[in-house]
Design a protein around this motif. Structure first.
Motif, short mmCIF file in Angstrom:
data_model
loop_
_atom_site.label_atom_id
_atom_site.label_comp_id
_atom_site.label_asym_id
_atom_site.label_seq_id
_atom_site.Cartn_x
_atom_site.Cartn_y
_atom_site.Cartn_z
N PRO A 152 51.92 33.92 33.85
CA PRO A 152 52.13 33.03 32.69
C PRO A 152 50.81 32.36 32.30
CG PRO A 152 53.85 32.70 34.32
CD PRO A 152 52.82 33.57 34.97
N VAL A 153 50.48 32.41 31.03
CA VAL A 153 49.18 31.89 30.59
C VAL A 153 49.09 30.38 30.81
CG1 VAL A 153 47.61 31.70 28.61
CG2 VAL A 153 48.98 33.75 28.90
N ARG A 154 50.21 29.69 30.72
CA ARG A 154 50.17 28.22 30.85
C ARG A 154 49.76 27.78 32.25
NH1 ARG A 154 55.62 29.46 31.16
NH2 ARG A 154 56.65 28.71 33.08
N THR A 155 49.91 28.66 33.23
CA THR A 155 49.54 28.31 34.61
C THR A 155 48.09 28.65 34.92
OG1 THR A 155 50.19 30.46 35.52
CG2 THR A 155 51.91 28.76 35.33
N GLN A 156 47.38 29.22 33.98
CA GLN A 156 46.01 29.66 34.21
C GLN A 156 45.09 29.09 33.13
OE1 GLN A 156 45.24 31.70 36.90
NE2 GLN A 156 47.41 31.47 37.46
N ASP A 157 43.82 28.98 33.48
CA ASP A 157 42.82 28.71 32.45
C ASP A 157 42.48 30.04 31.80
OD1 ASP A 157 40.72 28.06 30.86
OD2 ASP A 157 39.41 27.29 32.45
N PRO A 158 42.82 30.24 30.52
CA PRO A 158 42.61 31.56 29.90
C PRO A 158 41.14 31.89 29.65
CG PRO A 158 43.39 30.01 28.26
CD PRO A 158 43.43 29.28 29.57
N PHE A 159 40.26 30.89 29.75
CA PHE A 159 38.86 31.11 29.41
C PHE A 159 38.04 31.47 30.65
CE2 PHE A 159 40.17 27.59 26.44
CZ PHE A 159 40.40 28.44 25.36
N LEU A 160 37.16 32.45 30.49
CA LEU A 160 36.14 32.70 31.49
C LEU A 160 34.96 31.80 31.22
CD1 LEU A 160 36.21 36.60 31.79
CD2 LEU A 160 37.08 34.92 33.42
N PRO A 161 34.19 31.41 32.25
CA PRO A 161 33.07 30.48 32.02
C PRO A 161 31.99 31.10 31.16
CG PRO A 161 33.02 31.38 34.25
CD PRO A 161 34.32 31.80 33.66
N TYR A 162 31.41 30.28 30.32
CA TYR A 162 30.27 30.69 29.50
C TYR A 162 29.25 29.55 29.52
CZ TYR A 162 27.28 32.25 25.80
OH TYR A 162 26.18 32.68 25.10
N PRO A 163 27.95 29.87 29.73
CA PRO A 163 27.38 31.20 29.94
C PRO A 163 27.78 31.77 31.30
CG PRO A 163 25.68 29.57 29.46
CD PRO A 163 26.93 28.82 29.66
N PRO A 164 28.03 33.08 31.36
CA PRO A 164 28.54 33.65 32.61
C PRO A 164 27.52 33.67 33.73
CG PRO A 164 28.15 35.36 30.97
CD PRO A 164 27.96 34.06 30.27
N ARG A 165 26.26 33.92 33.40
CA ARG A 165 25.25 34.10 34.44
C ARG A 165 25.01 32.79 35.19
NH1 ARG A 165 21.75 36.86 31.62
NH2 ARG A 165 20.46 35.12 30.99
N SER A 166 24.71 31.73 34.47
CA SER A 166 24.40 30.45 35.12
C SER A 166 25.62 29.86 35.80
CB SER A 166 23.83 29.47 34.09
OG SER A 166 24.76 29.27 33.04
N CYS A 167 26.81 29.99 35.16
CA CYS A 167 28.01 29.41 35.75
C CYS A 167 28.38 30.11 37.04
CB CYS A 167 29.17 29.48 34.76
SG CYS A 167 29.04 28.29 33.41
N LEU A 168 28.34 31.44 37.04
CA LEU A 168 28.72 32.17 38.23
C LEU A 168 27.72 31.95 39.36
CD1 LEU A 168 30.05 35.53 36.77
CD2 LEU A 168 31.35 33.60 37.63
N GLN A 169 26.42 31.84 39.00
CA GLN A 169 25.43 31.56 40.02
C GLN A 169 25.66 30.18 40.62
OE1 GLN A 169 21.72 32.14 38.01
NE2 GLN A 169 21.71 34.36 38.33
N GLY A 170 26.00 29.20 39.78
CA GLY A 170 26.26 27.86 40.27
C GLY A 170 27.48 27.81 41.16
#
Length: 488
Positions: A383-401
């Motif tokens: 169910p979408v309401r139970t999840q954050d539908p957005f992936l982090p942006y910018p992806p490179r810096s967020c994922l590295q952090g």
């Protein structure tokens, strides 16, 4: 009948060949106004030789305008009409060709002009010795076409444009105005014609020092829109020199050129340094077109983030960034009654349930998605309401952090985007995505969204909602997705 004194003359009715801008689309000249300009150009028989050998267009493919009285296949006039076509196809000289057209005005239909042009190309390209052709004969033929072009359908106009513009032998002899008309026509009608596009690219290279960036932005437009990188080797070096010379003169034109190059994945670093500089950003902030330029700069900044890892120059400050495309594109809204979006939405609602997908959700940095699903690590649609539908942006810096601070807190859910590929999302040949569409899909993929394309050919082949639900079920199951009581 004489018009009563004091009344205004009635505005002329638009002709069949006229092209009007649709909602949200910029105006471009009507094709028959282009014909008048192009066919009026001085053209020698030698230059025409070989250029008129255009691919044959079958008369049955040519749509009828309101002036074309009857179809070829029947009716009282079918015999004379077909007889004239045979005479044109068997003409032994350009002069004879012109006589058949000029002496039979009641039998001439719009498709006869394309037949005559094709036969003229055959005559001029014949071996070992083509028949002589008088300049006056070519001018008379041009005038016949110009006089009758308001009744031409788009197919006949397209054939005549090949006559007028396939001067890609000496395209530099044409004027910038003519080449801009051609570029606008190709972009407007999504015509990915390599010969004509190469002629524009060659013209741009040859006339580089004579062209301003305001003209260049119009010449470059069809390359980005039609997702076509020309073979002309000097195309990119030429544009880089023009941008270096003109960037400070016409800011909006500069950004428009870069937008076309962004769609082609050919962004020059030097120009990016300039448009992201504080001086340029401060300058455009006080102009009437500040919002649209900021939107374009935001898209360019996204392209730098996702596609140019080697870029080390200035970037657009976060406070200046705006959503790129915060809602469905204007062309989609204008054609909504032809879109498959509503029936796909109903199919997903019955298949998954309303709580397991989101429609028209805008994800950072501003791309509108058709349908978005959140999928757990086991493949269950959540169910979408139970999840954050957005992936982090910018992806490179967020994922590295995230990896540096807490590698175990990463969200395991996937985001699957169902992408409608409607007929108007492609060039006219139906095989190559338009540049803006290809860019959107490319960026969504680079941000980590898993794309599931739904091509228009497949959607159009589904007969009714039950078949469409079965089609969607197969598509989702092919990705390993599960739903319902057994899927969670």
């Amino acid at each position: 009948m004489r018009r009563p004194r004091g009344t205004r003359p009635r505005a002329p009715r638009p002709t069949e060949g006229a092209t009007c801008a649709g909602p949200g689309e910029s105006w471009s000249p009507s094709p028959n106004s282009m014909l008048r300009v192009l066919l009026s150009a001085q053209t020698s028989p030698a230059r025409l030789s070989g250029l008129l050998l255009i691919p044959p267009v079958q008369p049955c493919c040519l749509g009828l305008s309101k002036w074309a009285d009857r179809p070829l296949g029947g009716g009282p006039s079918a015999g004379p009409v077909q007889g004239l076509q045979r005479l044109l196809e068997q003409a032994k000289s350009p002069g004879e060709l012109l006589r058949w057209l000029g002496q039979n005005p009641t039998k001439v239909r719009v498709h006869h002009y394309s037949v005559a042009l094709r036969r003229l190309g055959q005559l001029l390209g014949s071996r070992p010795r083509p028949p002589p052709v008088e300049q006056a004969t070519l001018q008379d033929l041009s005038q016949l076409i110009i006089r009758n072009c308001p009744s031409f359908d788009i197919h006949t106009i397209h054939v005549c444009l090949h006559l007028a513009v396939l001067l890609e032998a000496r395209p530099e002899e044409l004027t910038p105005h003519v080449m801009v008309l051609l570029a606008q026509h190709l972009a407007r009608h999504r015509l990915r014609e390599p010969q004509l596009l190469e002629a524009i690219a060659h013209f741009l290279v040859v006339q580089e020092t004579q062209l301003s960036s305001k003209v260049v932005q119009k010449l470059v437009l069809p390359f980005g829109r039609l997702n076509y990188l020309p073979l002309e080797q000097q195309f990119m070096p030429c544009l880089e020199r023009i941008l270096a010379r003109e960037a400070g003169v016409a800011p909006l034109a500069t950004v428009n050129i870069l937008m076309s190059l962004c769609q082609l994945r050919c962004l020059p670093f030097r120009a990016l340094h300039f448009v992201f500089s504080p001086g340029f950003i401060n300058y455009i902030s006080g102009t009437p077109h500040a919002l649209i330029v900021r939107r374009y700069l935001s898209l360019l900044d996204t392209a730098v983030e996702l596609e140019l890892p080697g870029y080390r120059g200035p970037r657009l400050p976060r406070r200046q960034q705006v959503p790129i495309f915060p809602q469905p594109l204007i062309t989609d809204r204008a054609r909504c009654k032809y879109s498959h979006k509503d029936i796909v939405a109903e199919g997903l609602r019955q298949l998954l349930g309303e709580e397991k997908y989101r429609q028209d959700l805008t994800v950072p940095p501003g791309y509108c998605t058709d349908f978005l699903l959140c999928v757990g690590s086991s493949g269950a649609v959540l169910p979408v309401r139970t999840q954050d539908p957005f992936l982090p942006y910018p992806p490179r810096s967020c994922l590295q952090g995230q990896a540096a601070s807490s590698p175990t807190t990463r969200d395991p859910a996937q985001r699957v985007v169902l992408v409608l590929r409607e007929r108007w999302h492609f060039c006219r040949d139906g095989r190559v995505l338009l540049g803006s569409r290809a860019l959107r899909e490319r960026h969504l993929g680079l941000m980590g969204y898993q794309l599931l394309p739904l091509p228009f050919e497949e959607l159009e082949s589904q007969r009714g909602l039950p078949q469409l639900k079965s089609y969607l079920r197969q598509k989702l199951q092919a990705l390993g997705l599960r739903w319902g009581p057994e899927g969670g």
